[in-house]
Design a protein around this motif. Sequence first.
Motif, PDB file in Angstrom:
ATOM      1  N   GLU A 257      19.560  25.027 -22.020  1.00 33.12           N
ATOM      2  CA  GLU A 257      20.222  23.911 -21.335  1.00 33.12           C
ATOM      3  C   GLU A 257      20.009  23.966 -19.830  1.00 33.12           C
ATOM      4  N   SER A 258      20.105  25.157 -19.232  1.00 29.65           N
ATOM      5  CA  SER A 258      19.976  25.247 -17.782  1.00 29.65           C
ATOM      6  C   SER A 258      18.548  24.973 -17.332  1.00 29.65           C
ATOM      7  N   ILE A 259      17.568  25.416 -18.116  1.00 26.87           N
ATOM      8  CA  ILE A 259      16.167  25.155 -17.765  1.00 26.87           C
ATOM      9  C   ILE A 259      15.875  23.658 -17.875  1.00 26.87           C
ATOM     10  N   ALA A 280      18.667  28.378 -28.616  1.00 25.46           N
ATOM     11  CA  ALA A 280      17.990  29.680 -28.704  1.00 25.46           C
ATOM     12  C   ALA A 280      18.404  30.593 -27.558  1.00 25.46           C
ATOM     13  N   GLN A 281      18.542  31.892 -27.854  1.00 24.53           N
ATOM     14  CA  GLN A 281      18.822  32.887 -26.834  1.00 24.53           C
ATOM     15  C   GLN A 281      17.512  33.284 -26.163  1.00 24.53           C
ATOM     16  N   LEU A 282      17.499  33.274 -24.843  1.00 28.40           N
ATOM     17  CA  LEU A 282      16.286  33.573 -24.093  1.00 28.40           C
ATOM     18  C   LEU A 282      16.366  34.957 -23.470  1.00 28.40           C
ATOM     19  N   THR A 283      15.195  35.556 -23.256  1.00 30.73           N
ATOM     20  CA  THR A 283      15.097  36.894 -22.685  1.00 30.73           C
ATOM     21  C   THR A 283      14.417  36.826 -21.321  1.00 30.73           C
ATOM     22  N   SER A 287       8.436  33.321 -21.259  1.00 29.37           N
ATOM     23  CA  SER A 287       7.970  32.078 -20.648  1.00 29.37           C
ATOM     24  C   SER A 287       8.326  30.898 -21.537  1.00 29.37           C
ATOM     25  N   ILE A 288       8.663  29.796 -20.892  1.00 25.20           N
ATOM     26  CA  ILE A 288       9.057  28.572 -21.583  1.00 25.20           C
ATOM     27  C   ILE A 288       8.157  27.437 -21.104  1.00 25.20           C
ATOM     28  N   ILE A 289       7.648  26.643 -22.051  1.00 19.93           N
ATOM     29  CA  ILE A 289       6.815  25.490 -21.708  1.00 19.93           C
ATOM     30  C   ILE A 289       7.727  24.324 -21.344  1.00 19.93           C
ATOM     31  N   VAL A 290       7.512  23.776 -20.158  1.00 15.61           N
ATOM     32  CA  VAL A 290       8.318  22.668 -19.652  1.00 15.61           C
ATOM     33  C   VAL A 290       7.390  21.496 -19.363  1.00 15.61           C
ATOM     34  N   PRO A 291       7.721  20.280 -19.801  1.00 15.05           N
ATOM     35  CA  PRO A 291       6.875  19.124 -19.460  1.00 15.05           C
ATOM     36  C   PRO A 291       6.956  18.807 -17.978  1.00 15.05           C
TER      37      PRO A 291
END
Length: 314
Positions: A257-259, A280-283, A287-291
């Motif tokens: 949500e914050s990303i 999902a829990q992130l670590t 890396s996260i793909i963002v448009p």
Amino acid sequence: MIDMRRLLVLAAVALLAFGTGTAAATPAKSKTTAAAPAVPPPPAPFEPLPPPKIYLFRGAMGPIFSTGMDRLEEKLTKAGFSANVYEFTICRWIGDRAISSYKESPAPIVLIGHSMGGLCSIVISEMAAKENIPISLVIAIDPAHATGDVPLNVERFINIFLSDSVLGGGDVVAVPGFRGHYASYDLKENSRVSHINIEKSDDIHRQIVEMVTQLPRIPPQTQADAVPLRYLVPADTLVELWDSGVRVPVRRGDTMESIAAANRVPLWTLAQSNSLPENAQLTPGQSIIVPRHLTPPEPAAAMALPPPPPAGRK
């Protein structure tokens, strides 16, 4: 009796020896010049490119079923661009003219096509590839199933389509080794969108005009970090035409949500592009793909739903 002359000579020798020893013990200070760090030359200022030349293509029976392309051509022309709309049946002839025009006066090429016109846009891109001519932007709007793959000379490709459409439905992919920007939007979940109204959305037109306006002002940049985007757009969801995706590192405390909020994108886009649930829990370090857009969008930018089709979806 002491010989005064001899005494004076001995004294002079002693003074000379003392002075020489002192000079040897105290070396002269040498002037040191600090080496100035090497400063790389400043990058050459980016010169904006000439305005793009835009070629639009209708589908089969275009004057009846692809009238949205005419409206888009009018908006692009009003914005000051060289834009013309054609029938897909003269695709190769227009392709030859576009290639000749580029050789005479290089300017970014933009190809936009609906239905068979989308197929035509890829055909012209392939023709240009054989001449080593880049295509700045291709937008296919529900292209035909027979549409070929996106060639390597295309810098940016966007496909807006209905995967369950009989008349369109072309799920266009890129050739192996493609390094450009790619984004695909399947709108089949939206019951208000059909093959014969998908190209008529005023807000899709607005976003296309904005993208074309930005193209000449974008400095050359590596495309190595461009991540392809493929979305099944949720029903009744406002659509933004992102350029491609980019990987961003997860920091301590980050959530999906914050990303999404920090990058001003819907949560569902992160879930789909990363194959993760929305909670999902992130670590940290992940890396996260963002448009992303060509340039940051306006705060209130959103796409209005197209008008309902006059008949059932075809």
